[in-house]
Design an enzyme around this catalytic site. Structure first.
Site, PDB file in Angstrom:
ATOM      1  N   LYS A 116       0.899  -1.215  -0.073  1.00  0.00           N
ATOM      2  CA  LYS A 116      -0.097  -0.075   0.014  1.00  0.00           C
ATOM      3  C   LYS A 116       0.814   1.289   0.210  1.00  0.00           C
ATOM      4  O   LYS A 116       0.470   2.246  -0.656  1.00  0.00           O
ATOM      5  CB  LYS A 116      -0.994   0.130   1.254  1.00  0.00           C
ATOM      6  CG  LYS A 116      -1.672  -1.162   1.312  1.00  0.00           C
ATOM      7  CD  LYS A 116      -2.523  -1.675   0.042  1.00  0.00           C
ATOM      8  CE  LYS A 116      -3.142  -2.957   0.215  1.00  0.00           C
ATOM      9  NZ  LYS A 116      -2.938  -3.595  -1.285  1.00  0.00           N
ATOM     10  N   GLU A 200      -3.271   7.360   7.968  1.00  0.00           N
ATOM     11  CA  GLU A 200      -4.063   8.214   7.071  1.00  0.00           C
ATOM     12  C   GLU A 200      -5.204   9.049   7.675  1.00  0.00           C
ATOM     13  O   GLU A 200      -5.734   8.460   8.789  1.00  0.00           O
ATOM     14  CB  GLU A 200      -4.855   7.172   6.072  1.00  0.00           C
ATOM     15  CG  GLU A 200      -4.193   6.809   4.919  1.00  0.00           C
ATOM     16  CD  GLU A 200      -5.320   5.850   3.882  1.00  0.00           C
ATOM     17  OE1 GLU A 200      -4.692   5.208   3.084  1.00  0.00           O
ATOM     18  OE2 GLU A 200      -6.341   5.708   4.329  1.00  0.00           O
ATOM     19  N   HIS A 235     -15.941  -6.034   6.220  1.00  0.00           N
ATOM     20  CA  HIS A 235     -15.161  -6.026   4.904  1.00  0.00           C
ATOM     21  C   HIS A 235     -15.438  -6.998   3.903  1.00  0.00           C
ATOM     22  O   HIS A 235     -14.489  -7.237   3.048  1.00  0.00           O
ATOM     23  CB  HIS A 235     -13.650  -5.952   5.521  1.00  0.00           C
ATOM     24  CG  HIS A 235     -12.967  -5.071   6.488  1.00  0.00           C
ATOM     25  ND1 HIS A 235     -13.652  -3.591   6.155  1.00  0.00           N
ATOM     26  CD2 HIS A 235     -12.808  -5.010   7.599  1.00  0.00           C
ATOM     27  CE1 HIS A 235     -13.174  -3.054   7.286  1.00  0.00           C
ATOM     28  NE2 HIS A 235     -12.699  -3.718   8.123  1.00  0.00           N
ATOM     29  N   ARG A 292      -6.927  -8.084 -10.263  1.00  0.00           N
ATOM     30  CA  ARG A 292      -7.520  -9.565 -10.607  1.00  0.00           C
ATOM     31  C   ARG A 292      -8.825  -9.382 -11.238  1.00  0.00           C
ATOM     32  O   ARG A 292      -9.265  -8.083 -11.169  1.00  0.00           O
ATOM     33  CB  ARG A 292      -7.864 -10.493  -9.507  1.00  0.00           C
ATOM     34  CG  ARG A 292      -8.365  -9.669  -8.127  1.00  0.00           C
ATOM     35  CD  ARG A 292      -9.108 -10.421  -7.106  1.00  0.00           C
ATOM     36  NE  ARG A 292      -9.883  -9.862  -6.484  1.00  0.00           N
ATOM     37  CZ  ARG A 292      -9.672  -9.108  -5.277  1.00  0.00           C
ATOM     38  NH1 ARG A 292      -8.344  -8.885  -5.005  1.00  0.00           N
ATOM     39  NH2 ARG A 292     -10.704  -8.586  -4.746  1.00  0.00           N
TER      40      ARG A 292
HETATM   41  C1  MV4 Z   1     -10.659   3.908   5.553  1.00  0.00           C
HETATM   42  C2  MV4 Z   1     -11.811   4.310   5.797  1.00  0.00           C
HETATM   43  C3  MV4 Z   1     -12.138   5.549   6.406  1.00  0.00           C
HETATM   44  N1  MV4 Z   1     -10.883   6.341   6.169  1.00  0.00           N
HETATM   45  N2  MV4 Z   1      -9.651   4.715   5.388  1.00  0.00           N
HETATM   46  C4  MV4 Z   1     -11.833  -0.925   4.914  1.00  0.00           C
HETATM   47  C5  MV4 Z   1     -11.193  -1.842   4.165  1.00  0.00           C
HETATM   48  C6  MV4 Z   1     -10.114  -1.228   3.397  1.00  0.00           C
HETATM   49  N3  MV4 Z   1      -9.978  -1.557   2.096  1.00  0.00           N
HETATM   50  C7  MV4 Z   1     -10.062   0.068   3.785  1.00  0.00           C
HETATM   51  N4  MV4 Z   1     -11.194   0.460   4.607  1.00  0.00           N
HETATM   52  C8  MV4 Z   1     -11.234   1.504   5.188  1.00  0.00           C
HETATM   53  N5  MV4 Z   1     -10.488   2.476   5.019  1.00  0.00           N
HETATM   54  C9  MV4 Z   1      -9.655   5.849   5.640  1.00  0.00           C
HETATM   55  N6  MV4 Z   1      -8.806   6.717   5.566  1.00  0.00           N
HETATM   56  C10 MV4 Z   1     -13.008   3.236   6.084  1.00  0.00           C
HETATM   57  C11 MV4 Z   1     -12.877   2.081   5.670  1.00  0.00           C
HETATM   58  C12 MV4 Z   1     -13.833   1.261   5.866  1.00  0.00           C
HETATM   59  C13 MV4 Z   1     -14.438   0.553   4.728  1.00  0.00           C
HETATM   60  C14 MV4 Z   1     -14.035   0.776   3.266  1.00  0.00           C
HETATM   61  C15 MV4 Z   1     -14.887   0.544   2.489  1.00  0.00           C
HETATM   62  C16 MV4 Z   1     -15.867  -0.306   2.727  1.00  0.00           C
HETATM   63  C17 MV4 Z   1     -16.279  -0.916   3.856  1.00  0.00           C
HETATM   64  C18 MV4 Z   1     -15.658  -0.256   4.952  1.00  0.00           C
HETATM   65  C19 MV4 Z   1     -16.022  -0.621   6.343  1.00  0.00           C
HETATM   66  C20 MV4 Z   1     -15.115  -0.046   7.418  1.00  0.00           C
HETATM   67  C21 MV4 Z   1     -14.158   0.694   7.130  1.00  0.00           C
END
Ligand code: MV4
Length: 504
Positions: A116, A200, A235, A292
């Site tokens: 990342k 972040e 997730h 993918r």
């Molecule tokens: C975040 C976020 C809020 N702010 N990053 C969750 C999975 C991973 N791919 C990244 N995720 C998140 N990153 C920042 N800076 C909130 C989430 C997140 C989330 C993101 C997409 C779909 C569902 C989620 C559920 C909880 C938290």
């Protein structure tokens, strides 16, 4: 020329890939573990080879075994599906070394996007917006606290090797930053063998919106618009739709261009997905790129008319994309729901087992990508996904009505499924309005989890029992054993209705 493809996967996605192979006149090869001897992908393929015990780390994840079979059966190419070896740079590299075409991107693209911090750096240089945060991995706790305060609380501590929510910590108070970093680091080390973490800014109530991209090796890269994937549980995506109810035309154009720039920055080849986190004001930030084919790819296929697997194969064959960005349009609306063999009443515990009966939804605007059949036993060793129900409508309203109709017709017995849980979702006004974000399931969990449906089931059983009793009494009457049928409360329900329930 690709004439034979080994599909290094199982379940619905293996079948999905083989369907495109068949349409293209390409022969397909299945590999299977001890738990998958009777699996649909084995039946569907032109050839099938055993690769070892049920646990995936002794079968579907063993590079040597897959390569050995590919050489033995003289496959020209390997399609990895999703999961398993699909985002394994070493596997992509090994295929190249062995002279087998890997249907997917280069080891370099997989590696760059897999880390990342490297991905964030690469995206920043390519002009793709990333979430404000630290550029380097955290090495000094004091400096990390300063950085977090500069970014502004709340912040998220994330593992560089992570993704999909693993090794993530939300921090809202200054004196909890150090502890969160320590915890994220140790979790990252345990999960990925790499303790690099970064910070972040936390995006509140975000949407997860991803863009599908396709790139050939001649420098042509296009996007196939977005997929709204905000409805998730732990997730794990549950519902995906396109177009996103949140999107506006100008933002779509910008995000699409950003997705293409992201792919170009790593010389991407094949099908990929650029994930963005989007706030309520439609500010968007690159989150990660999935290198993918994704589970939810069919909704994009439905609104664009593009067979993504065919395009992957053509690209791997060295062909040029047969269309330009301007040729692509989003037509109508598509929604996918994932049907799992899980028990919603037991915290979505996997519910593997024998499929006693299945009635698959059919009809106009319905696509059902599955692999189970009556008499098939869902193994406990893998992801419990049974199928994906994909519907299309000329607009979102029609798509929702079709989805309701299709879920109504979908019957599975033998294992617990998430069908009822998904049906309830369609009764939530915020879903119908398209007014939801990543907190949707949490926010509506009381309604989604209500035992209302169970009561309905008990009522069904009671009515069916009463109806059988009624039918028995009619027979007794005809045989002259009794002279009248006692009135009782279930009769108020009506004989036709009761028999209707038996048939249902
Ligand atoms: C975040 C976020 C809020 N702010 N990053 C969750 C999975 C991973 N791919 C990244 N995720 C998140 N990153 C920042 N800076 C909130 C989430 C997140 C989330 C993101 C997409 C779909 C569902 C989620 C559920 C909880 C938290």
């Amino acid at each position: 020329m690709i004439k034979k493809i080994l599909v290094a996967n199982r379940g619905e996605i293996a079948v999905r890939v083989m369907r495109s192979c068949r349409e293209m006149g390409i022969s397909s090869v299945a590999v299977f573990s001890a738990a998958d001897r009777k699996s649909m992908h084995v039946r569907y393929a032109d050839e099938a080879y055993f690769i070892g015990p049920a646990p995936s780390n002794e079968s579907y994840l063993v590079i040597d075994k897959i390569i050995h079979i590919a050489k033995k059966c003289k496959a020209d190419a390997i399609h990895p599906g999703y999961g398993f070896l699909s985002e394994n740079a070493a596997f992509s590299e090994r295929c190249k070394k062995e002279g087998i075409i890997f249907i997917g991107p280069s080891p370099y693209a997989i590696e760059t996007m897999g880390d990342k911090l490297t991905a964030r750096k690469t995206m920043t240089e390519a002009g793709v917006p990333v979430v404000p945060g630290t550029q380097e991995k955290i090495s000094d706790l004091k400096k990390a606290v300063e950085a977090a305060m500069l970014i502004g609380l709340p912040v998220m501590v994330k593992a560089s090797a992570g993704g999909g929510g693993k090794g993530m910590r939300l921090v809202s108070e200054e004196d909890k930053i150090e502890e969160a970093i320590r915890a994220a680091k140790s979790e990252a080390m345990a999960s990925f063998g790499d303790d690099a973490v970064y910070i972040e800014k936390y995006i509140e109530s975000p949407h997860h919106i991803e863009f599908q991209v396709l790139a050939d090796r001649h420098g042509n890269t296009v996007h196939l618009f977005e997929r709204e994937c905000s409805i998730q549980r732990r997730h794990q995506k549950v519902v995906e739709e396109t177009p996103s109810p949140l999107m506006r035309p100008q933002v779509r154009i910008e995000m699409g261009q950003a997705a293409v720039a992201a792919a170009k920055a790593v010389n991407y080849e094949g099908a990929g997905t650029v994930e963005f986190i989007v706030d309520e004001d439609l500010n968007y930030y690159f989150l990660e790129m999935n290198t993918r084919l994704q589970v939810e790819h069919p909704i994009t296929e439905r609104v664009t008319g593009v067979d993504l697997v065919k395009e992957q194969i053509r690209i791997a064959n060295g062909e040029r994309l047969s269309f330009k960005q301007e040729d692509l349009k989003q037509q109508g609306h598509a929604i996918e729901m994932r049907i799992y063999a899980e028990d919603p009443d037991k915290n979505f515990m996997p519910s593997p087992g024998l499929i006693k009966h299945i009635t698959e939804p059919l009809g106009l605007g319905v696509r059902h990508d599955g692999y189970v059949y009556e008499g098939y036993e869902i193994p406990m060793h893998y992801d419990p996904l049974i199928s994906k129900l994909i519907v299309w409508g000329k607009n979102r309203q029609e798509a929702i009505a079709r989805l309701k109709r299709a879920l109504y017709a979908y019957k599975i017995t033998g294992v617990k499924t998430t069908i009822k849980f998904l049906e309830r979702m369609l009764d939530i006004p915020d879903f119908v309005k398209g007014n939801y974000n990543t907190h949707f399931i949490e926010k509506n969990k009381d309604f989604l989890m209500s035992p209302k449906e169970e009561k309905g089931e008990f009522e069904n059983i009671a009515v069916i029992a009463a109806a059988f009793d009624y039918l028995n009494k009619i027979e007794e009457c005809q045989l002259g054993r009794i002279t009248s049928i006692q009135e009782n409360n279930w009769k108020a329900f009506g004989r036709k209705k009761a028999i209707g329930r038996i048939n249902k």
